[in-house]
Structure formats: structure tokens, C-alpha cells
Design a protein around this motif. Structure first.
Motif, PDB file in Angstrom:
ATOM      1  N   GLY A 220       0.949  -1.402  -0.033  1.00 43.24           N
ATOM      2  CA  GLY A 220       0.023   0.133  -0.073  1.00 43.24           C
ATOM      3  C   GLY A 220       0.724   1.149  -0.050  1.00 43.24           C
ATOM      4  N   SER A 221       0.019   2.316   0.019  1.00 46.98           N
ATOM      5  CA  SER A 221       0.785   3.750  -0.008  1.00 46.98           C
ATOM      6  C   SER A 221       1.520   4.084   1.152  1.00 46.98           C
ATOM      7  CB  SER A 221      -0.259   4.857  -0.248  1.00 46.98           C
ATOM      8  OG  SER A 221      -1.027   4.608   0.666  1.00 46.98           O
ATOM      9  N   GLU A 222       1.274   3.583   2.342  1.00 46.23           N
ATOM     10  CA  GLU A 222       2.156   3.481   3.505  1.00 46.23           C
ATOM     11  C   GLU A 222       3.536   3.052   2.971  1.00 46.23           C
ATOM     12  OE1 GLU A 222       2.180   2.171   8.206  1.00 46.23           O
ATOM     13  OE2 GLU A 222       0.597   1.739   6.929  1.00 46.23           O
ATOM     14  N   GLU A 223       3.942   2.213   2.687  1.00 45.34           N
ATOM     15  CA  GLU A 223       5.497   1.667   2.339  1.00 45.34           C
ATOM     16  C   GLU A 223       5.903   2.787   1.512  1.00 45.34           C
ATOM     17  OE1 GLU A 223       7.055  -0.679   3.409  1.00 45.34           O
ATOM     18  OE2 GLU A 223       5.275  -1.722   4.550  1.00 45.34           O
TER      19      GLU A 223
ATOM     20  N   LEU B 156       9.362   5.479   2.357  1.00 42.19           N
ATOM     21  CA  LEU B 156      10.601   5.391   1.606  1.00 42.19           C
ATOM     22  C   LEU B 156      11.020   7.055   1.521  1.00 42.19           C
ATOM     23  CD1 LEU B 156      11.308   3.877  -1.713  1.00 42.19           C
ATOM     24  CD2 LEU B 156      11.236   6.331  -1.614  1.00 42.19           C
ATOM     25  N   MET B 157       9.895   7.689   1.394  1.00 40.29           N
ATOM     26  CA  MET B 157      10.208   9.231   1.220  1.00 40.29           C
ATOM     27  C   MET B 157      10.613   9.633   2.677  1.00 40.29           C
ATOM     28  SD  MET B 157       7.600  10.812  -1.474  1.00 40.29           S
ATOM     29  CE  MET B 157       6.050  10.257  -0.415  1.00 40.29           C
ATOM     30  N   ASP B 158      10.028   9.239   3.676  1.00 42.39           N
ATOM     31  CA  ASP B 158      10.308   9.992   4.818  1.00 42.39           C
ATOM     32  C   ASP B 158      11.743   9.287   5.538  1.00 42.39           C
ATOM     33  OD1 ASP B 158       7.608  11.022   5.010  1.00 42.39           O
ATOM     34  OD2 ASP B 158       6.774   9.262   6.073  1.00 42.39           O
ATOM     35  N   VAL B 159      12.063   8.257   5.213  1.00 44.12           N
ATOM     36  CA  VAL B 159      13.522   7.739   5.686  1.00 44.12           C
ATOM     37  C   VAL B 159      14.614   8.404   5.086  1.00 44.12           C
ATOM     38  CG1 VAL B 159      15.017   5.476   5.256  1.00 44.12           C
ATOM     39  CG2 VAL B 159      12.772   5.158   6.080  1.00 44.12           C
TER      40      VAL B 159
ATOM     41  N   ASP C 252      -0.667  10.861   0.842  1.00 41.96           N
ATOM     42  CA  ASP C 252       0.321  10.928  -0.352  1.00 41.96           C
ATOM     43  C   ASP C 252       0.880   9.493  -0.718  1.00 41.96           C
ATOM     44  OD1 ASP C 252       0.133  13.545   0.343  1.00 41.96           O
ATOM     45  OD2 ASP C 252       2.085  13.842   0.751  1.00 41.96           O
ATOM     46  N   ASP C 253       1.097   9.405  -2.037  1.00 36.65           N
ATOM     47  CA  ASP C 253       1.484   7.978  -2.686  1.00 36.65           C
ATOM     48  C   ASP C 253       2.568   8.480  -3.769  1.00 36.65           C
ATOM     49  OD1 ASP C 253       1.832   5.542  -3.126  1.00 36.65           O
ATOM     50  OD2 ASP C 253      -0.261   5.339  -3.771  1.00 36.65           O
ATOM     51  N   LEU C 254       3.284   7.602  -4.092  1.00 40.86           N
ATOM     52  CA  LEU C 254       3.988   7.522  -5.394  1.00 40.86           C
ATOM     53  C   LEU C 254       3.599   6.521  -6.415  1.00 40.86           C
ATOM     54  CD1 LEU C 254       7.612   7.357  -3.650  1.00 40.86           C
ATOM     55  CD2 LEU C 254       6.794   9.277  -4.869  1.00 40.86           C
ATOM     56  N   THR C 255       3.421   6.935  -7.679  1.00 42.22           N
ATOM     57  CA  THR C 255       2.785   5.928  -8.752  1.00 42.22           C
ATOM     58  C   THR C 255       4.060   5.541  -9.652  1.00 42.22           C
ATOM     59  OG1 THR C 255       2.258   7.723 -10.184  1.00 42.22           O
ATOM     60  CG2 THR C 255       0.453   6.899  -8.635  1.00 42.22           C
TER      61      THR C 255
ATOM     62  N   THR D  34       2.022  12.264  -5.913  1.00 42.68           N
ATOM     63  CA  THR D  34       0.675  12.413  -5.860  1.00 42.68           C
ATOM     64  C   THR D  34       0.399  12.871  -4.218  1.00 42.68           C
ATOM     65  OG1 THR D  34      -0.358  10.437  -5.577  1.00 42.68           O
ATOM     66  CG2 THR D  34      -0.269  11.348  -7.679  1.00 42.68           C
ATOM     67  N   SER D  35      -0.292  14.223  -4.056  1.00 41.59           N
ATOM     68  CA  SER D  35      -0.633  14.699  -2.866  1.00 41.59           C
ATOM     69  C   SER D  35      -1.928  15.367  -2.747  1.00 41.59           C
ATOM     70  CB  SER D  35       0.438  15.573  -2.344  1.00 41.59           C
ATOM     71  OG  SER D  35       0.167  16.051  -1.125  1.00 41.59           O
ATOM     72  N   HIS D  36      -2.855  15.255  -1.811  1.00 40.35           N
ATOM     73  CA  HIS D  36      -3.794  16.388  -1.772  1.00 40.35           C
ATOM     74  C   HIS D  36      -3.542  17.718  -1.646  1.00 40.35           C
ATOM     75  CE1 HIS D  36      -6.174  12.753   0.492  1.00 40.35           C
ATOM     76  NE2 HIS D  36      -6.590  12.985  -1.071  1.00 40.35           N
TER      77      HIS D  36
END
Length: 362
Positions: free
Chosen positions: A125-128, A132-135, A253-256, A221-223
Motif C-alpha cells: 500500500g501507499s504507506e510503504e 520510503l520518502m520519510d526515511v 500521499d503516494d508515489l505511482t 501525488t498529494s492532496h
């Protein structure tokens, strides 16, 4: 950054080990399940204050034992240690002085780890993908960690109010929404800048490993892209109240990922997925190295990265990791021939460790 010595006591299946390490290449050979990954996980723990694969600290203690201890001696006279007894909190120390807040440690020892679990970036899911960005960002921007903590606190408080049976106090809720918006927009700007710089580096790595046969894309992608975040959050309060949680914010938020213009998850083979993840992680390494202006080269941990890759892709990865641009590397494999290829291409120092049921020998 160079890890000179690693000492482990009761860490997963490793009851006791003290390893004097090569400043360049450290190779761990053994069958599946013998403890190779546990060595890399302990090194990861010393950078991020937790295991890469298990957020519950007590579960890294060897079965039947009452405590664990990890110690790392780095260059620049840096000594990091972490210990924990069952039923108590862990103690994390820098040069024998315990941290008051673990977030103070993040970024001191930059590190990138590539492991089989990284396929969750594509399949999960998007949490993973947010993680990745947060780490990466948290390793060079301390304000990002603080902003994340404040955002998550505000999100938790708002969700609690959304769940309650009685009508929530809109004035109090507005305060939490304002904090979510303020911190969220800061986090969005950090993520957006990171992805913008990361994408071309990632694409170059992928093209090299794949032999320029495939084109990949990554989009953030982000709100926040819909307008001021406070307006976006408040616009759907009635829906949030029905659901009992916040539907909008940077926690969504997510990465596609795309391959040849099509969703990677649907179109890619296992080898292409593996190539995608490895390229992404090598790009993270390059990003951190640039961000630190070469003051602190990240450690690179490569756990069983050659599985499911064809010979040509293995060859390209071998050429990459044997190059001078990478610093200290830790690599595991069941196949000695892969490591022999890397070592034969490199003029640098190396050590080979044989791992068998938690026992480690040079």
C-alpha cells in the motif's frame, strides 16, 4: 562513514559475535535462514534506532534470552550502542551518553538498505511508499522529523474527535486542522523537492541496469496539489465524520510507478520489479551522498539482491557496486560466484564472512 567494528549479543539468532570489518566491502555468505540478514539488520538498527523488519524491539532478542546488545565503533571516534532487557525500554547511547530523544540520532549515520522486502514498495500500500520518502528525508532534514511528529499528533487528535458519538467542538477541531495544514504543507514541499531531484537519478540507474531497454516513471501525488491544504481538509468534514477518520492530508500521499507508460504493478515481471527497487535505492544513496556534500558517505546494505535477475542485470549491478562512488558496502548472498565477480572487479579491501546458524567466521 565507516563502521570499523560490530559487536552483537543475543540479537535474533546471533548469540555472540564481534566483527572487525573492511572499510570497503564486507560479504556474508551462507544458506537461507542462517543469520546473514540479521547482521545487516543490526547495522540498520544502529542508524535508525529500530529493526528494518520488526518495529517491536523486544522481538529481536534471541529466544530464551533476557536482553540484547548492539555496539558499533565507527571512524571519527564515534561509538554507538543499544541495549534492552525484556520488559524495559531500550537504551540508545552515543559515546556512552544516552539520547534524550531518539530523533536526535537519525541522520548521524546515513544508510541505505536494499532487501527482498522492498518489493512491498510496488506490491504493498501507499504507506510503504510514503515511508520510503520519510526515511531518506529524515536523514538530512531534522525539521522534517519534527514536522511529521506534530502532524501525526494533530491527525490523531482530529481522528479521535471524528470518532466520538457526540458532535465535536468545531473550534477545537479547527485548531487541529490548522496544525495539520501548516505542518502538512511543509512536509509536502520537502517530499516534492526530494522526488523531483530523485527521479532523473533513479531513471539513469534503471537504464544502466536494464541495458537501456526499458523506460520507467515515478510520480508524486498529494492532496496538497489540489489547493491550500486547510481548505482541502475542511471541505469534506461531513464525510470524515461518517467514516470516523481523516480522508485528506499528507498521510494519504503516494508515489505511482510506471514501466513503459503502464502501471508497474500490473505490467512488470519479477526481474523488472527487482530492477526498479534496486535502482530506486541506489538513487537514494546518490541523493544522500550529494546532500551531505560527501562529508558522510552513506553505508550501503545489499541483502540478497541478485535473486530473480538475469545474467546481464547482475553484471551491470556488479559493475556499479564495485565502483569508487560507493563507500562501505555490506552484502549478503547464498551464491559465492556473484560476490567473486564483484571482488574481482574491485581493487579495494574486502572481507568474506561465512554465516552458519548464527555463527560468523572470517
Amino acid at each position: 562513514m565507516i563502521l570499523k567494528k560490530l559487536s552483537l549479543i543475543n540479537y535474533k539468532n546471533i548469540q555472540a559475535a564481534t566483527l572487525d570489518l573492511s572499510p570497503k566491502m564486507n560479504c556474508f555468505i551462507g544458506l537461507n535462514g542462517v543469520g546473514k540478514t540479521n547482521v545487516l539488520d543490526a547495522i540498520y538498527f544502529l542508524s535508525f534506532c529500530h529493526s528494518a523488519g520488526n518495529p517491536i524491539d523486544s522481538q529481536v532478542i534471541t529466544h530464551g534470552q533476557e536482553f540484547f546488545m548492539i555496539e558499533g565503533e565507527y571512524d571519527e571516534d564515534l561509538h554507538i550502542s543499544c541495549g534492552m532487557k525484556r520488559g524495559t525500554k531500550k537504551h540508545f547511547k552515543r559515546n556512552k551518553k544516552e539520547y534524550k530523544r531518539l530523533s536526535e540520532h537519525i541522520g548521524l549515520i546515513p544508510l541505505v538498505m536494499v532487501s527482498p522486502a522492498d518489493t512491498l514498495l510496488i506490491e504493498g500500500g501507499s504507506e510503504e511508499r510514503r515511508r520510503l520518502m520519510d526515511v531518506v528525508i529524515s536523514q538530512y532534514d531534522r525539521s522534517y522529523i519534527d514536522a511529521m511528529n506534530r502532524y501525526n499528533k494533530a491527525l490523531l487528535q482530529r481522528n479521535t474527535m471524528l470518532k466520538q458519538e457526540e458532535e465535536p467542538d468545531l473550534e477545537v477541531m479547527s485548531l487541529w486542522e490548522e496544525q495539520m495544514a501548516q505542518e502538512g504543507e511543509h512536509i509536502f514541499r520537502c517530499r516534492e523537492a526530494f522526488v523531483k531531484e530523485l527521479v532523473p537519478v533513479f531513471q539513469r540507474f534503471y537504464e544502466r541496469i536494464s541495458g537501456n531497454r526499458e523506460q520507467v516513471e515515478m510520480t508524486y501525488t498529494s492532496h496538497c496539489q489540489r489547493g491550500p491544504l486547510l481548505e482541502v481538509i475542511q471541505r469534506d468534514r461531513p464525510k470524515d465524520r461518517i467514516m470516523g477518520y481523516s480522508l485528506h492530508g499528507i498521510h494519504r500521499d503516494d508515489l505511482t510507478f510506471a514501466l513503459g507508460g503502464h502501471p508497474l504493478k500490473r505490467e512488470g515481471s519479477q526481474g523488472q520489479h527487482k530492477t526498479f527497487v534496486i535502482s530506486l535505492k541506489l538513487a537514494q544513496f546518490e541523493f544522500l551522498r550529494r546532500t551531505n556534500n560527501s562529508r558522510t558517505t552513506p553505508l550501503l546494505l545489499l541483502d540478497d539482491i541478485f535473486d530473480k535477475l538475469d545474467t546481464e542485470r547482475v553484471e551491470q549491478i556488479v559493475k556499479l557496486v564495485a565502483g569508487d562512488e560507493f563507500g562501505q558496502i555490506f552484502i549478503t548472498d547464498t551464491n559465492r560466484s556473484h560476490l567473486d565477480q564483484i571482488l574481482s572487479r574491485s581493487s579495494h579491501d574486502y572481507k568474506i564472512f561465512h554465516v552458519d546458524n548464527g555463527e560468523i567466521n572470517v
